[in-house]
Structure formats: structure tokens, C-alpha cells
Design a protein around this motif. Structure first.
Motif, PDB file in Angstrom:
ATOM      1  N   LYS A  53     -25.015 -19.636   7.635  1.00 60.03           N
ATOM      2  CA  LYS A  53     -23.644 -19.693   8.155  1.00 60.03           C
ATOM      3  C   LYS A  53     -23.165 -18.281   8.503  1.00 60.03           C
ATOM      4  CE  LYS A  53     -21.984 -24.098   6.463  1.00 60.03           C
ATOM      5  NZ  LYS A  53     -21.146 -24.827   5.509  1.00 60.03           N
ATOM      6  N   LEU A  56     -24.362 -17.293  11.993  1.00 62.31           N
ATOM      7  CA  LEU A  56     -23.539 -17.827  13.085  1.00 62.31           C
ATOM      8  C   LEU A  56     -22.076 -17.422  12.944  1.00 62.31           C
ATOM      9  CD1 LEU A  56     -24.976 -21.409  13.509  1.00 62.31           C
ATOM     10  CD2 LEU A  56     -24.790 -19.697  15.291  1.00 62.31           C
ATOM     11  N   ILE A  58     -19.969 -18.571  10.773  1.00 62.86           N
ATOM     12  CA  ILE A  58     -19.137 -19.753  10.568  1.00 62.86           C
ATOM     13  C   ILE A  58     -18.915 -20.013   9.081  1.00 62.86           C
ATOM     14  CG2 ILE A  58     -19.629 -20.949  12.716  1.00 62.86           C
ATOM     15  CD1 ILE A  58     -21.801 -22.506  11.252  1.00 62.86           C
ATOM     16  N   PRO A  60     -16.873 -20.384   6.027  1.00 68.01           N
ATOM     17  CA  PRO A  60     -15.424 -20.519   5.854  1.00 68.01           C
ATOM     18  C   PRO A  60     -14.871 -19.351   5.039  1.00 68.01           C
ATOM     19  CG  PRO A  60     -16.510 -22.596   5.344  1.00 68.01           C
ATOM     20  CD  PRO A  60     -17.585 -21.551   5.486  1.00 68.01           C
ATOM     21  N   PHE A  83     -15.087 -11.642  18.971  1.00 67.33           N
ATOM     22  CA  PHE A  83     -15.118 -13.111  18.997  1.00 67.33           C
ATOM     23  C   PHE A  83     -15.823 -13.632  20.239  1.00 67.33           C
ATOM     24  CE2 PHE A  83     -11.757 -13.603  15.731  1.00 67.33           C
ATOM     25  CZ  PHE A  83     -12.386 -14.609  15.031  1.00 67.33           C
ATOM     26  N   GLN A  87     -19.311 -15.816  20.457  1.00 64.36           N
ATOM     27  CA  GLN A  87     -19.326 -17.127  21.081  1.00 64.36           C
ATOM     28  C   GLN A  87     -20.503 -17.285  22.026  1.00 64.36           C
ATOM     29  OE1 GLN A  87     -15.222 -18.318  21.581  1.00 64.36           O
ATOM     30  NE2 GLN A  87     -15.939 -19.049  23.564  1.00 64.36           N
ATOM     31  N   ARG A  90     -23.618 -17.998  19.866  1.00 66.94           N
ATOM     32  CA  ARG A  90     -23.633 -19.365  19.361  1.00 66.94           C
ATOM     33  C   ARG A  90     -24.044 -20.336  20.472  1.00 66.94           C
ATOM     34  NH1 ARG A  90     -17.625 -19.100  16.805  1.00 66.94           N
ATOM     35  NH2 ARG A  90     -18.092 -18.051  14.832  1.00 66.94           N
ATOM     36  N   GLY A  91     -24.789 -21.349  20.098  1.00 71.08           N
ATOM     37  CA  GLY A  91     -25.194 -22.349  21.089  1.00 71.08           C
ATOM     38  C   GLY A  91     -26.400 -21.905  21.878  1.00 71.08           C
ATOM     39  N   ILE A  94     -28.287 -19.008  19.222  1.00 72.96           N
ATOM     40  CA  ILE A  94     -28.672 -19.620  17.951  1.00 72.96           C
ATOM     41  C   ILE A  94     -27.915 -20.939  17.797  1.00 72.96           C
ATOM     42  CG2 ILE A  94     -28.830 -19.280  15.457  1.00 72.96           C
ATOM     43  CD1 ILE A  94     -28.340 -16.289  15.942  1.00 72.96           C
ATOM     44  N   ALA A  95     -28.607 -21.992  17.417  1.00 70.52           N
ATOM     45  CA  ALA A  95     -27.925 -23.264  17.143  1.00 70.52           C
ATOM     46  C   ALA A  95     -28.419 -23.795  15.812  1.00 70.52           C
ATOM     47  CB  ALA A  95     -28.178 -24.277  18.241  1.00 70.52           C
ATOM     48  N   MET A  96     -27.574 -24.569  15.157  1.00 69.53           N
ATOM     49  CA  MET A  96     -27.911 -24.991  13.798  1.00 69.53           C
ATOM     50  C   MET A  96     -27.798 -26.505  13.644  1.00 69.53           C
ATOM     51  SD  MET A  96     -26.442 -23.327  10.335  1.00 69.53           S
ATOM     52  CE  MET A  96     -26.397 -24.150   8.749  1.00 69.53           C
ATOM     53  N   PHE A  98     -27.274 -29.223  10.750  1.00 68.59           N
ATOM     54  CA  PHE A  98     -26.783 -29.219   9.376  1.00 68.59           C
ATOM     55  C   PHE A  98     -27.515 -30.240   8.521  1.00 68.59           C
ATOM     56  CE2 PHE A  98     -22.968 -26.528   9.269  1.00 68.59           C
ATOM     57  CZ  PHE A  98     -22.929 -26.178  10.603  1.00 68.59           C
TER      58      PHE A  98
ATOM     59  N   LEU B 231     -10.558 -27.440   7.516  1.00 69.28           N
ATOM     60  CA  LEU B 231     -11.111 -26.174   8.014  1.00 69.28           C
ATOM     61  C   LEU B 231     -12.462 -25.868   7.382  1.00 69.28           C
ATOM     62  CD1 LEU B 231      -8.364 -23.425   8.253  1.00 69.28           C
ATOM     63  CD2 LEU B 231     -10.087 -23.960   9.944  1.00 69.28           C
ATOM     64  N   ARG B 232     -12.658 -26.344   6.153  1.00 76.03           N
ATOM     65  CA  ARG B 232     -13.915 -26.082   5.453  1.00 76.03           C
ATOM     66  C   ARG B 232     -14.967 -27.137   5.741  1.00 76.03           C
ATOM     67  NH1 ARG B 232      -9.916 -24.480   2.121  1.00 76.03           N
ATOM     68  NH2 ARG B 232     -10.023 -22.370   1.298  1.00 76.03           N
ATOM     69  N   ASP B 234     -17.895 -29.335   7.503  1.00 75.32           N
ATOM     70  CA  ASP B 234     -19.056 -28.952   8.297  1.00 75.32           C
ATOM     71  C   ASP B 234     -18.847 -29.199   9.785  1.00 75.32           C
ATOM     72  OD1 ASP B 234     -20.712 -27.836   6.496  1.00 75.32           O
ATOM     73  OD2 ASP B 234     -22.076 -29.539   6.259  1.00 75.32           O
ATOM     74  N   ALA B 237     -17.309 -26.156  11.258  1.00 75.56           N
ATOM     75  CA  ALA B 237     -18.307 -25.091  11.315  1.00 75.56           C
ATOM     76  C   ALA B 237     -19.312 -25.383  12.426  1.00 75.56           C
ATOM     77  CB  ALA B 237     -19.017 -24.965   9.973  1.00 75.56           C
ATOM     78  N   LYS B 240     -17.813 -24.852  15.959  1.00 76.40           N
ATOM     79  CA  LYS B 240     -17.745 -23.416  16.257  1.00 76.40           C
ATOM     80  C   LYS B 240     -19.148 -22.859  16.478  1.00 76.40           C
ATOM     81  CE  LYS B 240     -13.607 -22.347  13.582  1.00 76.40           C
ATOM     82  NZ  LYS B 240     -13.173 -21.797  12.283  1.00 76.40           N
ATOM     83  N   GLY B 241     -20.075 -23.302  15.617  1.00 75.74           N
ATOM     84  CA  GLY B 241     -21.435 -22.781  15.664  1.00 75.74           C
ATOM     85  C   GLY B 241     -22.165 -23.110  16.951  1.00 75.74           C
ATOM     86  N   PHE B 242     -21.713 -24.157  17.640  1.00 74.16           N
ATOM     87  CA  PHE B 242     -22.350 -24.500  18.910  1.00 74.16           C
ATOM     88  C   PHE B 242     -21.743 -23.732  20.078  1.00 74.16           C
ATOM     89  CE2 PHE B 242     -23.621 -28.664  16.862  1.00 74.16           C
ATOM     90  CZ  PHE B 242     -24.959 -28.328  16.823  1.00 74.16           C
ATOM     91  N   GLY B 243     -20.785 -22.871  19.797  1.00 71.86           N
ATOM     92  CA  GLY B 243     -20.249 -22.027  20.861  1.00 71.86           C
ATOM     93  C   GLY B 243     -18.984 -22.558  21.496  1.00 71.86           C
ATOM     94  N   GLU B 246     -13.033 -21.068  19.534  1.00 73.16           N
ATOM     95  CA  GLU B 246     -12.381 -21.402  18.264  1.00 73.16           C
ATOM     96  C   GLU B 246     -11.013 -22.035  18.455  1.00 73.16           C
ATOM     97  OE1 GLU B 246     -12.939 -19.022  14.990  1.00 73.16           O
ATOM     98  OE2 GLU B 246     -15.008 -18.575  15.539  1.00 73.16           O
TER      99      GLU B 246
END
Lengths: 325, 342
Positions: A53, A56, A58, A60, A83, A87, A90-91, A94-96, A98, B231-232, B234, B237, B240-243, B246
Motif C-alpha cells: 500500500k 501505491l 494508498i 490510509p 499527487f 496518479q 498508479r494503474g 503499478i496496479a494491485m 487485493f 475512507l479506510r 479497501d 484504496a 485510488k490505486g488504479f489511478g 482522488e
């Protein structure tokens, strides 16, 4: 190191909680080269997901806070980026995927809405609405979901767990990332589907020659999925080596313990566990964090923190048993 | 289809609720001490006149017969006569209800908009000074009854600072727009009388805000906690993580799931606005339905009391059905559950 796609150096993360400060990551080091498939192994709660996390950005925050370290992606520090720059990593960069697809999908939006947002914002090139849609259908097709057009109109609750994880894989691959992070993608699925998902994932990344970080607590999965393995314990990497080397010559007492903990089909009997538990992050043990559970611990292990040392061809271990002096 | 079925089910249930409510209020209004007819006619009215009126209103008959007369009238849209205004209760309602609905709707909008806004900002920036200020506001808002706000505002902004008018719906110089809906602002808007529109809104600010604060505090609390929980999650997250930008994630993927609990509470709070309006209308001399209701109760005006309670019941039921619809619209889990007949 040159040619490193991702280079994590000395990453430290703390979590502020009511009782105090949890020192969750304690200087994580790792390198992923282009085209490499890396396996990251460790017990639940050792900081694997937290590390990713951070990569990326992300995590929290609050409660999490990165207190030290660098995360270089193509040589540029993700933690120092604006920021806008993050951005663009991301994507497409790197992509994740979960661990739990049910938690990773927004329950009140359709699959189509979510997937198309990812494609629209995460892709390198700006696409028109029609291209976005056709790419969404194509990628759902690629993860072998039947009737992609219908899936686009479905909500997550209308799909099974396995289908949801396929959707998440589709999302992660839809932006053609250079590095894919797969965080225990099969842990929350039925045993019968786990194998299917792994095979699918393997085939997809092989076809695209994507670099992969594959997080798992199963050495069996690592054996199938990775070229190189990092072993993590209580917030730091304690051993890393090429897969064959690690399996034939595990050095760190924790890695050895993990190997013994794998139940064997032949031989019979119950696999041994590692005695003791993962340490309390509020008051982590002094010195090496594995020292209270380690059969070989001596005074130095309590007084000093071991760092990774190269002991063979690409084989690093953080243990005083393998250091001179 | 699922939605229609949901509404149908709720409507059928509502009929039972209202039926039960009518029996209850009928009984309660009749067991209260005091002779309504004597109170209406005054202590010096001759006994024969009182007796006459009792017979006319069927008050000499047993309770179940009285209820039968009342119910059969109510089903025809006749809620009887007011003992006090000597008019059909239905006409009284037509005169007074729009003023209250106008006030309560205005208060409801203030409550929802500012409650959600405050909560969302506090949740997004949780544990900062913004969050703490909202939290203090919420505690004060939740524990303070709206009539206390009403009196304080009346004194401060009405008498001391003289920023806002203290009573009524329009200033003396302004002619009331032609009555179409009975809501002055709406009528003014439709007839293009903007002077009256502005003046009417001006008059509504203090009573509406004092009504809205309690619910607003409640919405802010609920919204804050769901936003900071979500907000916490997944899925945030992941988005946001995919771009996905925000701000877009916050405004779309965070807000929609976070509004579901708020909307459910909003329905309850809206209904309690009607209840709180009883005292606030009295304080601001607002010629509304709630003031009519309180007078009816004090004078033991039987038909008026029953009618007021029944109208409140109907509004309550309608608001609840609307809330269920909005929640079903926001949350596919409920919508799809209804489709499966669960």
C-alpha cells in the motif's frame, strides 16, 4: 542497482493507535527487476500488504504514517512525487489485486461503472467512451468471465467470490501495468477455485510479460508463481534468494521454520509449526525481532539489529549466524 | 418490478399503521379529563345547548359508535367540525398545513444539506480542528431542544441585532401572493412576485434554522462516522490505486455508499421536525398547523386533535416510504434483495 523497476529502501511505517505507536515496518528492503516474478512470503500481519500500500501511496493515513525510506519506481521516489505524478504511476505503472475481492469492489456501483473508471483514468492513452467500453468487455473476456456485457451491468453482490476476483484481476490488468501486485489473490476463495485463479493469473502475466509481486503465505504457491523469493518477518525482509536457491538452501532460522511448517504428502505426520507468535508491534523485541522465537539466538541478537548481507550469488540474509566478526 | 413491489408492500403496511393510530388517538383524546362541549360553549351556556351539541356530535353514544361515525366520515374525507373554529376541520387543515409544510420542508433542506456537508468534511479530515469543531457543534445540537434555539435566536437576531423579523410569514407592507398551494414562497415564485419571495424566505430563516439544528447535528455525526470508516475501506484504496483521481474517488465512490445510513436517519429526523414545530411555531407566532394542533389539544377540540395527529401520521408514513425508496435507489443490495422477494 541498475535496471531495477522497483526499489524499496529502508521503508519504515508506524501506526498511531490509542495505546501508542505500532512500529509495523522496520526498514523494508526489496528490489524487483523488469520482467521478474517476485514472491513475498510471510505470516499474516508481518507487513506485506502495508508495504504494497505504501508503494501505491494508498496506505490510509491516519492512522498509518511512513517515517523513513524510499520507494523508487524507475528510479524516481514515489514518496516524493506530487499527487499528479503519483496518479500517473498508479494503474499504468503499478496496479494491485487485493486479498479480498468483496472488500475491494464498491458495493453500490456496477462492475461496468468501476471497471470503466479504471480504464478511463488508469490507462496511458486517453480513450473515448466507446473504446473504454470495448476494452472493458475485452478484458472481462480475457479473465474468462462468461457474458461480459451482462457482467458490466451487475453489482458485486450478484457475482460469486471467484467471479469477483476475476473482475479485480481484469481491473488490474486493464491498464496494462508494468508491475502487478497480487496480494494473496486466492486466500479468500474456495480451495477449488484457488488453482483456477492462479493458473489464469500466471497465463495472463506471462502473455504480457508483466513484472509481478506475488504476496502469499504459502510456499507452495511461491514455488509455482515466482522466480525470486523475499521472506518477510515482523516488518522487515529477513531473507531473499532465487527460488531454487531458497528452497534448496534456506538459511534464516525463520525461513527454515517455514519450510518445516509445510505439510508433506509423503512422510506422513503433522507438519511442525514455529513455536511462539509474531511479536507485539507496540513493544517489539530488542535487536532481531525473531530472536524470542529463534532456537539459535545469542547475546548479539538481542543487542543489535541484523541487516541483509549477501552470503551467496544473489542470496541475502539478515542473521548474525552468517556474518563474519 | 422490485421497486413497485417494495412500495406496494409498504403502502399496505401503512394502512394498518394509520388504522391503529386512529384508534389510539381516538381513545386518548376521549379519556382526557374535561368536557369538550362545555369548554367550547363556555361556562355560562345553558345546559340544553350543551346537550344539543353533544347529541349533534354523537358524544352521547358509546365509544365504539362514536368511532364508527368518525371513521366513516374520515373515509369520505370529512373529519368533522372543529369545536372551536366552528369550521370543518378539513378547511382548517387546508389553511394551516401549507404554512407548516413550507417551514418544515425548508428546515429539512437546511438540515440535510448542511448536515451532510459538515459530516462529510469532518469525516474526510477526521481528527483535525475541523472535525473537532463539528464534533462540538454536534454534541450541542443533539442535546439542545429546538425551542431553546428558537428563543435564543429570537432574542439575539430578532430583538438585539434586528437582522431578522421575529414573527409571522410576511412583513406588513408586502401583499400576500395569490393562494395556489398555500406555501407563500412557492406561490410567490409561481406568480413571479419576487419581493414576496425574498420577504417570505427572510421570515423563515430563524424558525427553520432553529428547527433544523438538532437534526443537522445528527446527520453530521452519522455522515462523519460513515465517511471516516469508509475512507479506510479497501475499495477506496483500490479505486485510488488504479489511478482514479482522488477528488473523483471522494465525491463519487466514497460519498454514495456513505450516504445510506444518513438518509435512513434523515427520514426519522424529518418526522421529528414536525413534532418540534409545535413549540417553534408558537415562539415565532407562525400561523401553522402545529400551532393549530397545540391549541386544539389545550381546548380539547376532539375532531381537530384527531385530524392533526392523523395528518402527521400520513406525512410520517409518506416520508418513510420516500426514504425507503431513496435508500433502495442508493443501495443495490436492498433493491436486489427486494427483487428476489426477500
Amino acid at each position: 542497482m541498475t535496471g531495477a523497476l522497483l526499489h524499496v529502501q529502508g521503508l519504515k511505517v508506524e501506526f498511531k493507535v490509542y495505546e501508542g505507536v505500532l512500529k509495523v515496518l522496520n526498514g523494508v528492503q526489496m528490489v524487483v527487476h523488469e520482467g521478474e516474478r517476485m514472491g513475498l512470503v510471510g505470516e499474516a500481519g508481518c507487513g506485506k500488504t502495508t508495504t504494497m500500500k505504501c508503494v501505491l501511496r494508498i496506505l490510509p493515513s491516519p492512522p498509518g504514517k511512513i517515517t523513513a525510506g524510499q520507494i523508487l519506481f524507475h528510479g524516481r521516489d514515489v514518496l516524493k512525487m506530487t499527487f499528479h505524478q503519483v496518479q500517473r504511476v498508479r494503474g499504468r505503472g503499478i496496479a494491485m489485486i487485493f486479498q479480498d475481492p468483496t472488500a475491494a469492489l464498491n458495493p453500490v456501483f456496477t462492475i461496468g461503472d468501476q471497471l470503466m473508471s479504471v480504464i478511463k483514468y488508469g490507462s496511458r492513452d486517453s480513450l473515448g467512451a466507446r473504446e473504454v467500453r470495448s476494452r472493458a468487455v475485452a478484458v472481462l473476456h480475457e479473465v474468462q468471465l462468461p457474458d461480459p456485457e451482462r457482467i458490466l451491468t451487475n453489482y458485486p453482490i450478484q457475482l460469486s467470490g471467484g467471479m469477483r476476483q476475476r473482475v479485480c484481476i481484469a481491473m488490474a490488468l486493464s491498464t496494462e501495468p508494468e508491475l502487478l501486485i497480487a496480494d494473496e489473490p486466492t486466500t479468500s476463495l474456495d480451495v477449488t477455485i484457488q488453482d483456477q485463479i492462479l493458473r489464469l493469473l500466471n497465463a495472463l502475466v506471462e502473455r504480457r510479460s508483466t513484472s509481478v509481486i506475488f504476496i502469499t503465505h504459502s510456499l507452495g504457491v511461491v514455488r509455482e508463481m515466482a522466480d525470486r523469493v523475499y521472506v518477510m518477518y515482523a516488518g522487515s525482509i529477513i531473507e531473499s534468494a532465487a527460488k531454487e536457491e531458497l528452497f534448496s538452501n534456506p538459511l534464516h532460522p525463520y525461513t527454515q521454520g517455514l519450510m518445516r511448517a509445510v505439510p508433506k504428502l509423503t512422510g506422513g505426520g503433522i507438519a511442525e509449526g514455529i513455536p511462539g507468535r509474531i511479536p507485539d508491534y507496540l513493544n517489539p523485541p530488542a535487536g532481531c525481532r525473531f530472536q524470542p522465537r529463534c532456537p539459535h539466538a545469542w547475546a548479539r541478537c538481542v543487542n543489535e539489529v541484523p541487516t541483509l548481507h549477501e552470503v551467496g550469488q544473489g542470496h541475502e540474509v539478515a542473521c548474525f549466524r552468517f556474518q563474519e566478526q | 418490478m422490485g421497486i413497485l413491489k417494495l412500495v406496494g408492500k409498504r403502502l399496505v403496511l401503512s394502512v394498518f399503521v394509520l388504522f391503529g393510530l386512529s384508534i389510539l388517538i381516538f381513545l386518548i383524546s376521549r379519556v382526557l379529563p374535561g368536557d369538550p362541549v362545555r369548554m367550547a360553549l363556555g361556562p355560562r351556556a345553558p345546559e340544553w345547548a350543551v346537550q344539543n351539541m353533544r347529541e349533534q356530535m354523537h358524544l352521547d353514544k358509546p365509544l365504539y359508535a362514536q368511532y364508527y361515525y368518525w371513521l366513516s366520515g374520515a373515509l369520505r374525507g370529512d373529519l368533522g367540525q372543529s369545536l372551536f373554529t366552528r369550521r370543518a376541520v378539513v378547511d382548517d387543515i387546508k389553511e394551516f398545513l401549507p404554512a407548516t409544510m413550507e417551514l418544515v420542508l425548508f428546515a429539512g433542506v437546511i438540515m440535510a444539506v448542511f448536515g451532510i456537508l459538515l459530516g462529510a468534511v469532518a469525516g474526510r479530515y477526521s481528527n483535525t480542528w475541523v472535525d473537532n469543531s463539528v464534533r462540538i457543534f454536534s454534541y450541542v445540537g443533539v442535546v439542545t431542544p429546538s425551542f431553546v434555539f428558537a428563543i435564543l435566536f429570537l432574542l439575539l437576531f430578532g430583538y438585539v441585532l434586528r437582522w431578522f423579523p421575529t414573527a409571522g410569514r410576511l412583513s406588513p407592507g408586502i401583499t400576500r401572493p395569490q393562494v395556489i398551494t398555500g406555501m407563500v414562497t412557492l406561490d410567490a415564485l409561481v406568480t413571479g412576485n419576487f419581493a414576496a419571495l425574498g420577504d417570505a424566505l427572510w421570515h423563515m430563516v430563524l424558525p427553520a434554522v432553529s428547527l433544523a439544528l438538532g437534526g443537522m447535528a445528527q446527520e453530521a455525526r452519522i455522515t462523519r462516522s460513515t465517511i471516516s470508516d469508509n475512507l479506510r475501506k479497501d475499495y477506496i484504496a483500490a479505486a485510488k490505486g488504479f489511478g482514479i483521481p482522488e477528488r473523483f474517488v471522494t465525491l463519487k465512490y466514497l460519498l454514495k455508499p456513505s450516504l445510506i445510513p444518513t438518509v435512513s436517519i434523515l427520514g426519522l429526523d424529518f418526522a421529528s421536525l414536525l413534532g418540534n414545530a409545535f413549540l417553534v411555531e408558537l415562539i415565532f407566532n407562525w400561523p401553522g398547523f402545529s400551532r393549530y394542533g397545540i391549541n386544539a389539544m389545550l381546548r380539547k377540540d376532539l375532531n381537530a386533535v384527531s385530524a392533526v395527529v392523523m395528518v402527521l401520521g400520513v406525512v410520517f408514513v409518506i416520508v418513510n416510504i420516500l426514504v425507503d425508496l431513496v435508500v433502495a435507489g442508493l443501495d443495490p443490495r436492498i433493491r436486489l434483495g427486494a427483487e428476489r422477494g426477500k
